[in-house]
Design a protein around this motif. Structure first.
Motif, PDB file in Angstrom:
ATOM      1  N   PRO A 181     -10.725  -0.478  -1.634  1.00  0.00           N
ATOM      2  CA  PRO A 181      -9.775  -1.112  -0.141  1.00  0.00           C
ATOM      3  C   PRO A 181      -9.162  -2.568  -0.595  1.00  0.00           C
ATOM      4  N   ALA A 182      -9.673  -2.996  -1.034  1.00  0.00           N
ATOM      5  CA  ALA A 182      -9.021  -4.470  -1.578  1.00  0.00           C
ATOM      6  C   ALA A 182      -7.097  -3.799  -1.885  1.00  0.00           C
ATOM      7  N   ASP A 204     -12.203  -1.696  11.950  1.00  0.00           N
ATOM      8  CA  ASP A 204     -12.295  -3.172  12.184  1.00  0.00           C
ATOM      9  C   ASP A 204     -11.932  -3.957  13.211  1.00  0.00           C
ATOM     10  N   PHE A 242      -0.499 -10.181  -0.629  1.00  0.00           N
ATOM     11  CA  PHE A 242      -0.672 -10.319  -1.916  1.00  0.00           C
ATOM     12  C   PHE A 242       1.115 -10.593  -2.065  1.00  0.00           C
ATOM     13  N   GLY A 243       1.778 -10.194  -1.325  1.00  0.00           N
ATOM     14  CA  GLY A 243       3.022 -10.654  -1.585  1.00  0.00           C
ATOM     15  C   GLY A 243       3.167 -12.326  -1.873  1.00  0.00           C
ATOM     16  N   THR A 248      11.696   2.210   0.825  1.00  0.00           N
ATOM     17  CA  THR A 248      12.654   1.674   0.919  1.00  0.00           C
ATOM     18  C   THR A 248      14.324   0.999   0.654  1.00  0.00           C
ATOM     19  N   ARG A 293      -5.689  -1.769   1.033  1.00  0.00           N
ATOM     20  CA  ARG A 293      -4.921  -2.710   2.413  1.00  0.00           C
ATOM     21  C   ARG A 293      -3.955  -3.136   2.024  1.00  0.00           C
ATOM     22  N   SER A 294      -3.803  -3.909   0.574  1.00  0.00           N
ATOM     23  CA  SER A 294      -2.765  -4.827   0.255  1.00  0.00           C
ATOM     24  C   SER A 294      -1.583  -4.120  -1.146  1.00  0.00           C
ATOM     25  N   TRP A 341       3.092  -2.384   0.250  1.00  0.00           N
ATOM     26  CA  TRP A 341       4.109  -2.870  -0.523  1.00  0.00           C
ATOM     27  C   TRP A 341       4.467  -1.703  -0.938  1.00  0.00           C
ATOM     28  N   GLY A 353     -13.422  -1.202   3.726  1.00  0.00           N
ATOM     29  CA  GLY A 353     -12.106  -0.238   4.407  1.00  0.00           C
ATOM     30  C   GLY A 353     -12.356   1.361   5.465  1.00  0.00           C
ATOM     31  N   SER A 354     -13.674   1.159   6.125  1.00  0.00           N
ATOM     32  CA  SER A 354     -13.479   0.818   7.527  1.00  0.00           C
ATOM     33  C   SER A 354     -12.370   0.960   8.521  1.00  0.00           C
ATOM     34  N   HIS A 355     -11.498   1.873   9.107  1.00  0.00           N
ATOM     35  CA  HIS A 355     -10.750   1.470   9.914  1.00  0.00           C
ATOM     36  C   HIS A 355     -10.960   0.807  11.340  1.00  0.00           C
ATOM     37  N   VAL A 358      -2.551  -8.978   4.881  1.00  0.00           N
ATOM     38  CA  VAL A 358      -3.552  -8.484   3.963  1.00  0.00           C
ATOM     39  C   VAL A 358      -1.852  -8.243   2.405  1.00  0.00           C
ATOM     40  N   PRO A 359      -1.418  -6.888   3.312  1.00  0.00           N
ATOM     41  CA  PRO A 359      -0.378  -7.167   2.634  1.00  0.00           C
ATOM     42  C   PRO A 359       0.613  -8.722   2.298  1.00  0.00           C
ATOM     43  N   VAL A 401      -8.947 -11.344  -0.080  1.00  0.00           N
ATOM     44  CA  VAL A 401      -7.759 -10.097   0.602  1.00  0.00           C
ATOM     45  C   VAL A 401      -9.173  -9.000   1.040  1.00  0.00           C
ATOM     46  N   THR A 402     -10.377  -9.994  -0.516  1.00  0.00           N
ATOM     47  CA  THR A 402     -11.504  -8.143  -0.247  1.00  0.00           C
ATOM     48  C   THR A 402     -12.167  -8.033   0.750  1.00  0.00           C
ATOM     49  N   SER A 426     -10.207  -7.241   3.690  1.00  0.00           N
ATOM     50  CA  SER A 426     -10.302  -5.540   4.192  1.00  0.00           C
ATOM     51  C   SER A 426     -11.526  -5.091   3.971  1.00  0.00           C
ATOM     52  N   SER A 443      15.180  -2.095   3.666  1.00  0.00           N
ATOM     53  CA  SER A 443      13.808  -2.610   4.636  1.00  0.00           C
ATOM     54  C   SER A 443      14.117  -2.605   6.218  1.00  0.00           C
ATOM     55  N   TRP A 498      -8.097 -12.910  -4.597  1.00  0.00           N
ATOM     56  CA  TRP A 498      -8.269 -11.769  -4.279  1.00  0.00           C
ATOM     57  C   TRP A 498     -10.392 -11.451  -3.617  1.00  0.00           C
TER      58      TRP A 498
END
Lengths: 295, 369
Positions: A123-124, B114, B128-129, A138, A127-128, A132, B110-112, B124-125, B103-104, B107, B347, B100
């Motif tokens: 899942p992590a 929350d 990551f970035g 795009t 989501r992350s 990207w 994984g159920s959407h 979260v993204p 992020v875990t 997240s 973008s 990490w």
């Protein structure tokens, strides 16, 4: 009846449109080459009849717009009359591009499938990383092609691999996105059934998720292989004209050899059609054998 | 129920931190005290995060430990290019593992459904970035990767800030002239031809397979021809963009015009609506999702087309020109600056279209809540 419908709904319209395209091409060739021809004739002091003039516009050595038959003649000369491994042969250049395309496509597909499996199970990562991947669709990724080529050649890697890497880069996105969709396509009912069998994640993956994703896999591979070919062609541009379809385009553009450019373009298109058709046929065959639904 | 909830990221981070303690100090300019502080922060973060605490507390601990350590590690790099030792990278890895873990935790399973998921969906993204940038910066500068191979993000940022006029000129040449013109003309032409082809079934039957085939071809190859025909300036790039955007729009609009249901069409017929009335009031509305799909595909294709066409010859301005020449001069920070510009433009273009799509096709099931 089937044949009649095929002729009426497919062959006739497509044939007509193609015929119109070829005719329009001839008219364009005449119109675009005429000014230059008129100029040459005036300097030479000749006054050709209109039929002679028409023939002349269709047979210039470096026309603005080559006529279709000139391109076909060039293709014929460069594929069938020279040895396929000589540098003048388009078969040789197409093969160079094709080898980079195929190796990049293979790597990209493998990478895309692995990433998709990771995204579906962690899942992590979903989501992350997935946002990207989608956002990067795009972005004009092809812009970094020259940098990859030059960088890799700076550290001593040249030839097939840099081009293949660009193809990999372009082809793994469609496969990853398509496979995520495909691996998630089984019904909740089927997933629950696997749970009642007390199947673990690996078994669910092998016996349910991967078979369910096959139609998605082939659909995204069709996009991916076209993208890898584009990647390989663009990857040949910054190295200077060495070999491959892209280098033929570049060389043609340096010397204004429009006939060569068109011939290279058509050779590239033939390769593209062959590749997409092959993937399509393989997909149809596998889907039919597995009894899969088309997505 | 024990008070400790072990997880592999925190355990691995702890192991990496312990290893890092054997190699103090981490870089040439990083004193033993600062190095020790990094290690202590990481160890504390790893252990505390494994306690069975509420989720907000756990995320706070993880965020402080990972980003605090990363900030100190970044600070330790000033004037220490390429002197980082194994301990430095071990603690960087530990900080990343805690990131990490963060992020875990964010997240969930994984159920959407929350709570606060819209915030998490952005955070979260973003995390990551940020971590990609931190790792890039620390590894490139810590290991001393030559500047001509891969410049660190900070140098790219400085270059962007320092050459705004050049970037603006390139943007004007490539995007405002070539891309915009080509995109509008190509998409509009594809749309109009599709409307025309839709009127005559014969034309649609012939154009659809050809359009599908053409969209698989490497159309980018027409760039050298267009440069010969239309010259070096933006007109040739716009022509490439027109050709590249025409076919996706044609194919998608044709598919979209066939998307309205038989029931709705029959209803229109009972109203006595003519071809054009049905087209405007029903079929174009139903085709909008397809048309926007084509517009989105075209936004990427247009940028790619214009940039790659500039590899074949340009005046001395433009994003593709800048990329190909600066690569040749090994000014990779400038190349990355152009790529960042292209990414932002791409973008924004896409995001704008997505917003517009939402406003136009608000009725579509995919936006229902």
């Amino acid at each position: 009846m089937q044949v009649g419908r095929f002729v009426h709904d497919r062959l006739l319209p497509i044939g007509t449109i193609l015929l119109v395209i070829v005719l329009a091409w001839y008219v364009a060739a005449y119109a675009m080459n005429a000014p230059f021809q008129r100029d040459t004739d005036r300097r030479a002091g000749v006054t050709p009849t209109s039929s002679e003039f028409l023939v002349k516009t269709m047979s210039q050595p470096k026309p603005t717009m080559p006529a279709p038959h000139q391109v076909v003649e060039n293709l014929w000369k460069n594929t069938l009359t020279v040895k396929p491994w000589s540098k003048r042969s388009l078969v040789y250049h197409a093969w160079i591009t094709l080898s980079a395309t195929l190796s990049g496509f293979a790597m990209g597909t493998a990478l895309g499938v692995l990433i998709a499996i990771g995204i579906v199970h962690i899942p992590a990562l979903d989501r992350s990383f997935l946002p990207w991947i989608i956002a990067s669709q795009t972005i004009p990724i092809l812009a970094i092609a020259p940098m990859i080529i030059v960088l890799l050649s700076a550290i001593g890697i040249t030839g097939l691999l840099p081009k293949a890497l660009i193809s990999t880069y372009l082809s793994f996105f469609p496969v990853a996105v398509g496979m995520v969709k495909g691996l998630r396509s089984p019904d909740v009912l089927h997933l629950d059934l696997m749970r009642t069998y007390s199947a673990n994640k690996v078994q669910t993956l092998w016996k349910l998720r991967i078979p369910a994703s096959v139609p998605f896999f082939f659909t995204s591979m069709k996009v991916a292989i076209a993208a890898s070919l584009i990647g390989a062609i663009v990857g040949e541009l910054p190295t200077g004209a060495v070999a491959g379809i892209g280098s033929k385009l570049l060389a043609g553009s340096y010397y204004s050899q429009t006939i060569d450019i068109f011939a290279a373009l058509i050779a590239g298109s033939i390769v593209a059609i062959l590749l997409v058709t092959l993937v399509d046929l393989a997909g149809r065959f596998v889907n039919a054998r597995m009894g899969a639904r088309q997505p | 129920m024990s008070a400790i909830r072990p997880n592999w990221q925190a355990l691995a981070a702890l192991v990496a931190t312990l290893y890092a303690l054997t190699a103090l100090p981490f870089t040439a300019t990083m004193g033993p005290a600062l190095s020790l502080a990094v290690a202590a922060l990481l160890a504390a973060g790893a252990i505390l995060s494994m306690l069975r605490a509420a989720r907000p507390i756990e995320t706070t601990i993880l965020a402080i430990a990972s980003f605090g350590a990363a900030a100190m590690l970044l600070a330790g790099l000033t004037g220490a290019f390429g002197t980082a030792n194994a301990g430095y990278f071990a603690s960087l890895a530990a900080a990343w593992l805690l990131g990490w873990r963060l992020v875990t935790v964010l997240s969930g399973d994984g159920s959407h459904g929350d709570k606060g998921s819209s915030l998490v969906a952005i955070a979260v993204p973003a995390l990551f970035g940020i971590w990609v940038l931190i790792l890039w910066e620390c590894i490139v500068r810590g290991a001393g990767v030559p500047f001509v191979l891969l410049p660190p993000p900070s140098a790219i940022g400085l270059r962007i800030a320092g050459s705004l006029p050049i970037l603006a000129a390139d943007f004007r040449q490539t995007v405002l002239k070539a891309v915009l013109f080509g995109y509008v003309v190509g998409s509009l032409a594809g749309f109009l031809v599709a409307i025309l082809a839709d009127r005559f079934r014969f034309l649609a039957n012939g154009l659809l397979p050809i359009g599908n085939m053409v969209s698989a071809l490497p159309m980018i190859g027409i760039a050298p021809i267009m440069v010969i025909w239309f010259g070096f300036d933006w007109q040739s790039k716009a022509a490439v963009v027109v050709v590249m955007t025409f076919f996706p729009m044609l194919v998608n609009t044709l598919a979209g015009l066939a998307a309205s249901g038989d029931m709705e069409r029959d209803l229109m017929r009972t109203y006595g609506a003519g071809h054009w009335q049905v087209l405007v009031k029903l079929r174009l509305q139903a085709a909008m999702p397809f048309i926007f799909n084509a517009l989105k595909i075209n936004s990427t294709l247009a940028l790619i087309g214009a940039i790659v066409a500039e590899f074949f010859g340009t005046p001395i301005v433009g994003m593709g020109f800048r990329i190909s020449t600066e690569v040749g001069r090994m000014n990779l920070d400038m190349v990355w600056a152009e790529i960042a510009l292209a990414a932002i433009v791409g973008s924004l273009f896409y995001g704008g279209l997505a917003l517009l799509e939402r406003a136009v096709t608000f009725w579509h099931p995919s936006y229902r809540r």
